[in-house]
Design a protein around this motif. Sequence first.
Motif, mmCIF file in Angstrom:
data_model
loop_
_atom_site.group_PDB
_atom_site.id
_atom_site.type_symbol
_atom_site.label_atom_id
_atom_site.label_comp_id
_atom_site.label_asym_id
_atom_site.label_seq_id
_atom_site.Cartn_x
_atom_site.Cartn_y
_atom_site.Cartn_z
ATOM 1 N N ASP A 3 14.258 0.772 23.562
ATOM 2 C CA ASP A 3 14.398 0.871 21.718
ATOM 3 C C ASP A 3 13.432 -0.060 21.186
ATOM 4 O OD1 ASP A 3 14.898 -1.442 22.897
ATOM 5 O OD2 ASP A 3 17.087 -1.747 22.597
ATOM 6 N N ALA A 4 12.106 -0.451 22.202
ATOM 7 C CA ALA A 4 11.281 -0.777 21.652
ATOM 8 C C ALA A 4 10.803 -0.339 20.539
ATOM 9 C CB ALA A 4 10.099 -1.236 22.932
ATOM 10 N N ASP A 5 9.755 -1.667 19.503
ATOM 11 C CA ASP A 5 9.365 -0.716 18.328
ATOM 12 C C ASP A 5 7.814 -0.347 18.878
ATOM 13 O OD1 ASP A 5 11.103 -2.315 17.086
ATOM 14 O OD2 ASP A 5 10.321 -3.855 17.016
ATOM 15 N N ILE A 6 7.072 -0.297 19.611
ATOM 16 C CA ILE A 6 5.861 0.165 20.287
ATOM 17 C C ILE A 6 6.388 0.358 21.577
ATOM 18 C CG2 ILE A 6 3.236 -0.613 21.104
ATOM 19 C CD1 ILE A 6 3.666 -3.043 18.116
ATOM 20 N N LEU A 7 5.320 1.485 22.193
ATOM 21 C CA LEU A 7 5.220 1.502 23.617
ATOM 22 C C LEU A 7 4.055 1.396 23.485
ATOM 23 C CD1 LEU A 7 7.179 4.518 24.079
ATOM 24 C CD2 LEU A 7 8.136 2.117 24.598
ATOM 25 N N VAL A 8 3.125 0.244 25.485
ATOM 26 C CA VAL A 8 1.587 0.396 25.274
ATOM 27 C C VAL A 8 1.639 1.672 26.411
ATOM 28 C CG1 VAL A 8 -0.201 -0.953 25.858
ATOM 29 C CG2 VAL A 8 1.430 -1.589 24.540
ATOM 30 N N VAL A 9 0.943 2.747 26.212
ATOM 31 C CA VAL A 9 1.521 3.245 27.760
ATOM 32 C C VAL A 9 0.222 3.086 28.816
ATOM 33 C CG1 VAL A 9 1.372 5.749 28.423
ATOM 34 C CG2 VAL A 9 2.274 5.141 26.283
ATOM 35 N N CYS A 10 -0.122 2.739 29.193
ATOM 36 C CA CYS A 10 -1.626 1.665 30.385
ATOM 37 C C CYS A 10 -1.429 3.424 30.962
ATOM 38 C CB CYS A 10 -1.431 0.949 30.839
ATOM 39 S SG CYS A 10 -1.248 -0.487 29.397
ATOM 40 N N GLY A 11 -2.152 4.511 30.797
ATOM 41 C CA GLY A 11 -2.237 5.611 31.762
ATOM 42 C C GLY A 11 -3.459 5.387 31.398
ATOM 43 N N VAL A 12 -3.318 7.386 31.025
ATOM 44 C CA VAL A 12 -4.062 8.544 30.345
ATOM 45 C C VAL A 12 -3.800 9.546 29.078
ATOM 46 C CG1 VAL A 12 -5.194 8.801 32.533
ATOM 47 C CG2 VAL A 12 -4.285 10.312 32.372
ATOM 48 N N HIS A 13 -4.971 9.998 28.092
ATOM 49 C CA HIS A 13 -3.865 10.101 27.128
ATOM 50 C C HIS A 13 -3.046 11.306 26.923
ATOM 51 C CE1 HIS A 13 -4.702 12.278 23.119
ATOM 52 N NE2 HIS A 13 -4.824 11.656 23.068
ATOM 53 N N PHE A 14 -2.196 11.696 28.329
ATOM 54 C CA PHE A 14 -1.628 13.405 28.367
ATOM 55 C C PHE A 14 -0.003 12.507 28.029
ATOM 56 C CE2 PHE A 14 -2.052 13.294 32.489
ATOM 57 C CZ PHE A 14 -0.484 12.362 33.185
ATOM 58 N N MET A 15 -0.482 11.752 28.944
ATOM 59 C CA MET A 15 0.751 10.343 29.190
ATOM 60 C C MET A 15 1.543 9.571 27.618
ATOM 61 S SD MET A 15 -0.033 8.867 32.919
ATOM 62 C CE MET A 15 0.259 9.556 34.498
ATOM 63 N N GLY A 16 0.363 9.091 27.266
ATOM 64 C CA GLY A 16 0.680 8.759 25.230
ATOM 65 C C GLY A 16 0.962 9.780 24.856
ATOM 66 N N GLU A 17 0.613 10.909 24.952
ATOM 67 C CA GLU A 17 0.825 11.497 23.971
ATOM 68 C C GLU A 17 2.174 12.308 24.717
ATOM 69 O OE1 GLU A 17 -2.163 14.834 22.274
ATOM 70 O OE2 GLU A 17 -1.194 15.193 23.781
ATOM 71 N N THR A 18 3.092 12.327 25.621
ATOM 72 C CA THR A 18 4.158 12.694 25.961
ATOM 73 C C THR A 18 5.248 11.498 25.807
ATOM 74 O OG1 THR A 18 3.203 13.740 27.802
ATOM 75 C CG2 THR A 18 5.697 13.287 27.631
ATOM 76 N N ALA A 19 4.893 9.986 25.629
ATOM 77 C CA ALA A 19 5.687 10.101 24.976
ATOM 78 C C ALA A 19 5.655 9.185 23.422
ATOM 79 C CB ALA A 19 4.810 8.344 25.426
ATOM 80 N N LYS A 20 4.763 9.745 22.462
ATOM 81 C CA LYS A 20 4.677 10.178 21.521
ATOM 82 C C LYS A 20 5.679 10.838 20.927
ATOM 83 C CE LYS A 20 4.318 9.093 17.259
ATOM 84 N NZ LYS A 20 4.074 7.602 16.296
ATOM 85 N N ILE A 21 5.510 12.122 21.541
ATOM 86 C CA ILE A 21 6.492 13.403 21.557
ATOM 87 C C ILE A 21 7.437 13.138 21.388
ATOM 88 C CG2 ILE A 21 6.649 15.312 21.883
ATOM 89 C CD1 ILE A 21 3.541 15.360 22.928
ATOM 90 N N LEU A 22 8.270 12.623 22.608
ATOM 91 C CA LEU A 22 9.606 11.856 23.341
ATOM 92 C C LEU A 22 10.112 10.327 22.034
ATOM 93 C CD1 LEU A 22 9.408 12.448 27.145
ATOM 94 C CD2 LEU A 22 11.123 13.301 25.236
ATOM 95 N N SER A 23 9.080 10.039 21.828
ATOM 96 C CA SER A 23 9.688 8.989 20.722
ATOM 97 C C SER A 23 8.996 8.952 19.409
ATOM 98 C CB SER A 23 9.171 7.705 21.210
ATOM 99 O OG SER A 23 10.823 7.117 22.489
#
Length: 310
Positions: A52-72
Amino acid sequence: MTKEELIEGINRLRREKRAVILAHYYQRGEIQDIADVVGDSLALAQWAQKSDADILVVCGVHFMGETAKILSPEKKVLVPDMEAGCSLADSCDAEKFAAFVAAHPDHTVISYVNTTAAVKAHTDVVVTSTNARKIVDQFPKDAKLIFSPDRNLGGYINSVTGREMLLWDGACHVHERFSMEKLAQLKQEHPQAKVLAHPECRQYILNAADVVGSTQALLDFAVKSDAEEFIVATESGILHEMRKRCPHKTFIPVPPDDPACACNECNYMRLNTLQKLYDCLDRESPEITVDPDIRERAVKPILRMMEMSR
Ligand code: 13P
Ligand code: SF4
């Protein structure tokens, strides 16, 4: 800034901005140490979905950030370095993949999470290395299946399930390069050691392994096992958590085939640093965006994965 100042700054910014830092096991040790959550690609996606955070910082690679954005989609998703890509995701071009899928209309399409959102948009169900076998097993034995993009993971699942999924011809440049010769030598030098291998490795490495599994499965095995020594054939970042959780056990990374290169480290994963993590929290950039049409199509196979991996 000194390392201590960066850590202090990151702690202050994440508090002020209600941000959560998610780190993959292949990140630099100092990033894993400061993260709120450290996990494999499945765990990071699950956290992105429920946080329930306002910001997710994804320290990984691009597709992991994209997956997080698609889900949230309502959250701001930041990555420390936009250049942190993935050779495996790059080995599957979305247009060529769409044509391949169109040429096999009677097939169900299974894609590894290491793909772009555009490839996921042409997929029926996404899998990670943790749940791939469990999900494939839920399809009838005679189902016609496409598996993309990793030919090694797909070939491994074919071999353990007796299936003949059609495989996309992609691979990861890190996992393809482990040296069989050096692995054989390490086994001779450490006859009691258990060999742990990620299924993205080539078949000859998997044949030599005692355990084949996702990053999380290899870690869990190392923690529970009575063995004292482990030879590890996956990205060497995982050794940080293995050594932390099992300080009295010995973990030996399998070297790559090229002695001049540290390529059992993913150069994309290592692009993220404490300084870039601080900067991205401070500037709220770089930010991951996903085209809304693609997002609408890509979320379905990811949610199906969440359902099927329960
Ligand atoms: P995991 O699914 O084991 O986290 O693997 C992700 C990855 O990028 C492997 O190279
Ligand atoms: Fe991609 Fe391979 Fe790096 Fe994993 S280790 S992120 S599959 S390039």
